[in-house]
Design a protein around this motif. Structure first.
Motif, PDB file in Angstrom:
ATOM      1  N   HIS A 170       0.801  -1.310  -0.002  1.00  0.00           N
ATOM      2  CA  HIS A 170       0.106   0.095   0.132  1.00  0.00           C
ATOM      3  C   HIS A 170       0.926   1.214  -0.043  1.00  0.00           C
ATOM      4  CE1 HIS A 170      -4.019  -1.273   0.440  1.00  0.00           C
ATOM      5  NE2 HIS A 170      -3.630  -2.528   0.961  1.00  0.00           N
ATOM      6  N   HIS A 173       2.168   1.732  -3.580  1.00  0.00           N
ATOM      7  CA  HIS A 173       1.160   2.026  -4.443  1.00  0.00           C
ATOM      8  C   HIS A 173       1.064   3.670  -4.177  1.00  0.00           C
ATOM      9  CE1 HIS A 173      -2.781   2.562  -6.357  1.00  0.00           C
ATOM     10  NE2 HIS A 173      -3.293   3.013  -5.603  1.00  0.00           N
ATOM     11  N   ARG A 176       3.684   5.736  -5.774  1.00  0.00           N
ATOM     12  CA  ARG A 176       3.670   5.608  -7.221  1.00  0.00           C
ATOM     13  C   ARG A 176       2.449   6.732  -7.612  1.00  0.00           C
ATOM     14  NH1 ARG A 176       5.550   1.169 -10.437  1.00  0.00           N
ATOM     15  NH2 ARG A 176       6.856  -0.202  -9.004  1.00  0.00           N
ATOM     16  N   ARG A 249      -8.143  -0.532 -10.555  1.00  0.00           N
ATOM     17  CA  ARG A 249      -6.866  -0.256  -9.997  1.00  0.00           C
ATOM     18  C   ARG A 249      -5.896   0.285 -10.909  1.00  0.00           C
ATOM     19  NH1 ARG A 249      -5.231  -4.286  -5.183  1.00  0.00           N
ATOM     20  NH2 ARG A 249      -6.844  -3.851  -3.663  1.00  0.00           N
ATOM     21  N   HIS A 250      -6.275   0.165 -12.147  1.00  0.00           N
ATOM     22  CA  HIS A 250      -5.243   0.609 -13.134  1.00  0.00           C
ATOM     23  C   HIS A 250      -6.121   1.856 -14.025  1.00  0.00           C
ATOM     24  CE1 HIS A 250      -8.374  -2.250 -14.684  1.00  0.00           C
ATOM     25  NE2 HIS A 250      -8.542  -1.614 -16.026  1.00  0.00           N
ATOM     26  N   ASP A 456      -0.505  -4.585  -9.831  1.00  0.00           N
ATOM     27  CA  ASP A 456      -0.206  -3.385  -8.961  1.00  0.00           C
ATOM     28  C   ASP A 456       0.370  -4.012  -7.745  1.00  0.00           C
ATOM     29  OD1 ASP A 456      -1.895  -2.427  -6.119  1.00  0.00           O
ATOM     30  OD2 ASP A 456      -2.122  -1.053  -7.890  1.00  0.00           O
ATOM     31  N   ARG A 458      -0.164  -4.101  -4.379  1.00  0.00           N
ATOM     32  CA  ARG A 458      -1.083  -4.910  -3.510  1.00  0.00           C
ATOM     33  C   ARG A 458      -1.577  -6.230  -4.275  1.00  0.00           C
ATOM     34  NH1 ARG A 458      -5.235   0.411  -3.587  1.00  0.00           N
ATOM     35  NH2 ARG A 458      -4.510   0.229  -5.694  1.00  0.00           N
ATOM     36  N   ASP A 459      -1.958  -6.026  -5.628  1.00  0.00           N
ATOM     37  CA  ASP A 459      -2.143  -7.473  -6.122  1.00  0.00           C
ATOM     38  C   ASP A 459      -1.116  -8.212  -6.223  1.00  0.00           C
ATOM     39  OD1 ASP A 459      -4.766  -6.319  -6.679  1.00  0.00           O
ATOM     40  OD2 ASP A 459      -4.394  -5.837  -8.540  1.00  0.00           O
ATOM     41  N   ASN A 483       7.416  -5.326  -9.412  1.00  0.00           N
ATOM     42  CA  ASN A 483       6.009  -5.793  -9.454  1.00  0.00           C
ATOM     43  C   ASN A 483       5.769  -6.642 -10.405  1.00  0.00           C
ATOM     44  OD1 ASN A 483       5.428  -4.010  -7.217  1.00  0.00           O
ATOM     45  ND2 ASN A 483       5.450  -2.059  -8.593  1.00  0.00           N
TER      46      ASN A 483
END
Length: 584
Positions: A170, A173, A176, A249-250, A456, A458-459, A483
């Protein structure tokens, strides 16, 4: 004695921290926003143990004097608002004056800062909201803020922090997002004394997107032209519809330099792709929106993630116009002048039809490879294809009649007409092979070239933590650095032409559908694999009987994994009733 009391300052700050500081990523967000507001050209973030042990944000911004540094620890103290009118036209990322005192009230806090022209800097140490020490310090111009032992004095809140890898994902993310919002700033992230990324400052947002997206996908970016309208300016980039995914999320949206989430923007993006996206899919996009500050309220969410537009239709129209213009196909190139070659010297017959004109008869073409035997060969009859015998005796006595719209196979049974769905049948077969292998290891096939997927942060963390569940379904995954996820195998019962596309869609559905508790359950993973592996199946009459034999070897041959029927029968009595036929 009155029942209502004014809360002590420390307790009030801890209550405010409940809204502002949800997790370590919230601390990073607030401190990085202050660094950007301070004019920093380089921001470095260090974290240990996912941020719960240490978060340190260092910048080379304008810094603070001792007086300002002490005031920054007071609630509602800010340099960004003066009058009530300023609240209606906010141009900075932070403005409430709650973040720093809230963070200091739930951590062991240290602030070191110096203005560029000052001889010495200032160091302030705060423990759970209480100032312990204020002294001069030697430091570079700018500000360094450390928050150690986050929620040490709030065990109930600390208990709800997730695994270190999840919290670190997190934080990454969040950083970024800010790197995309402020491409002119250099961003560095270190985790447990290991550098995660170092993004140098760039001149254009496109360069920042390329830094984060990677070379392969960057080649497919579609530029959206700069679009103006009703006080709204939109520019950005999207990926083709083939890269659309289940979740949002993208989608990265920045309003006046602030990362935001808004349903108006998401719907406008989807509408721009109308006709190219399946239901439930959302396009990948990077949007930078500039809007008159008086036309948006950024003070409607505690964490400032959501905003409220005064004229949402104007924003929607500007985004829609930009997306439609970007996706509009390029005009075809102008045709090249045609240069006719000289006519070949062909033997022709000249026929005089009238004194005024002459008619030329061209020679007839010669088919050199024509085989008369081939031309007269009989076409195989359907009845010959229907003579295939089932592989096992459990298959009912069906006779193949034909294909319906290249989708269903028509079969004749002893009692009437049967419609057979080969896709649903293949789903059932694959599903049972994945879930019923008698406790033995599932047979897998190694990929000749492992598939690399950019996820991502988190993913990626979630997939790595659930890798054993995926391995049980025949999919071996591991982290590849950054990632990137590396996938090395597929179940042996699955045949796909494009493993990358298949696995990308599979991961997208696993991550963005269903509730977290059953996301990687074997039955759900097997259902998704079976469904996607059966999508390319094309019904062929010659393969019908072998497929039926495999189907009836399953425990539940009459339905697919999701409950859809594999065969539907229309008995003669029902058909007679429909056509009004009575049998004596």
């Amino acid at each position: 004695m009155p029942k209502i009391r004014v809360l002590p300052d420390i307790l009030a700050s801890q209550v405010a921290a409940g809204e502002v500081v949800e997790r370590p990523a919230s601390v990073v967000k607030e401190l990085v926003e202050n660094s950007i507001d301070a004019g920093a050209q380089e921001i470095r973030v260090d974290m240990d143990r996912g941020g719960s042990a240490l978060i340190r944000v260092s910048d080379d911004g304008c810094g603070m004097s001792r007086e300002d540094a002490l005031l920054s620890l007071e609630r509602h103290a800010t340099s960004k608002l003066r009058t009530a009118g300023d609240l209606a036209a906010i141009l900075t990322l932070g403005f409430r004056g709650e973040a720093v005192p809230s963070i200091a009230s739930v951590s062991r806090f240290r602030l070191v800062t110096r203005e560029k022209d000052a001889v010495a800097g200032t160091e302030i140490v705060v423990d759970g909201g209480r100032v312990n020490d204020v002294r001069d310090a030697g430091c570079a111009p700018g500000t360094v803020i450390e928050a150690k032992s986050l929620f040490f004095n709030m065990p109930a809140r600390r208990k709800f922090l997730r695994a270190e890898t999840t919290e670190a994902a997190h934080v990454e993310h969040q950083l970024r997002l800010h790197a995309l919002a402020a491409p002119w700033v250099r961003f560095r992230l270190r985790r447990d004394d290991r550098e995660v990324f170092d993004l140098p400052a760039v001149a254009k947002p496109l360069d920042r997107v390329r830094q984060l997206l990677g070379t392969d996908l960057s080649r497919e970016l579609i530029s959206l032209p700069l679009t103006h309208g009703n006080g709204v300016t939109v520019e950005g980039y999207v990926l083709p519809a083939s890269h659309a995914r289940k979740g949002r999320r993208h989608q990265f949206v920045f309003l006046n330099g602030r990362p935001v989430e808004d349903s108006v923007i998401s719907r406008a993006l989807a509408e721009g792709f109308r006709g190219a996206l399946a239901d439930g899919l959302h396009p990948a996009a990077w949007l930078w929106i500039e809007l008159e500050p008086t036309l948006v309220d950024v003070n409607v969410h505690p964490a400032k993630r959501e905003v409220r537009f005064h004229k949402p239709l104007d924003v929607r129209d500007a985004i829609l116009d930009a997306v439609l213009a970007g996706l509009k196909p390029a005009p075809p190139p102008a045709p090249l002048p045609v240069v006719r070659p000289p006519l070949p010297d062909l033997a022709v017959d000249v026929v005089e039809t009238a004194p005024s004109r002459t008619v030329f008869r061209a020679p007839q073409p010669v088919l050199a490879n024509w085989d008369q035997a081939t031309a007269s060969a009989p076409v195989p009859q359907l009845e010959e294809m229907a003579t295939l015998e089932p592989a096992v005796g459990a298959v009912p006595d069906f006779r193949i009649i034909g294909l319906l719209h290249q989708r269903y196979v028509l079969l004749e049974s002893g009692d009437g007409l049967v419609l057979f769905d080969p896709k649903a049948a293949r789903e059932r077969i694959i599903f049972e092979k994945l879930t019923q292998h008698d406790g033995t290891a599932l047979e897998t096939q190694g990929l000749l070239m492992p598939v690399l997927l950019e996820l991502d942060p988190r993913d990626l963390d979630l997939v790595i933590r659930e890798r054993m569940a995926l391995q049980e379904a025949g999919i071996e995954v591991e982290a590849f650095g950054g990632n990137t996820l590396q996938i090395r195998s597929l179940p042996a019962c699955v045949t796909v032409e494009d493993p990358r596309a298949f696995l990308g869609a599979l991961m997208d559905e696993l991550l963005h559908e269903s509730s977290p508790g059953v996301r990687f359950a074997l039955s759900r993973v097997a259902k998704i694999i079976a469904k996607r592996a059966a999508m390319p199946v094309q019904p062929r009459l010659a393969e019908t009987m072998p497929l039926l034999a495999e189907l009836f070897a399953c425990d539940l041959p009459y339905c697919a994994a999701d409950g859809r029927p594999t065969l539907s029968e229309f008995g003669m009595r029902e058909l007679d009733r429909r056509f009004g036929v009575s049998r004596g």
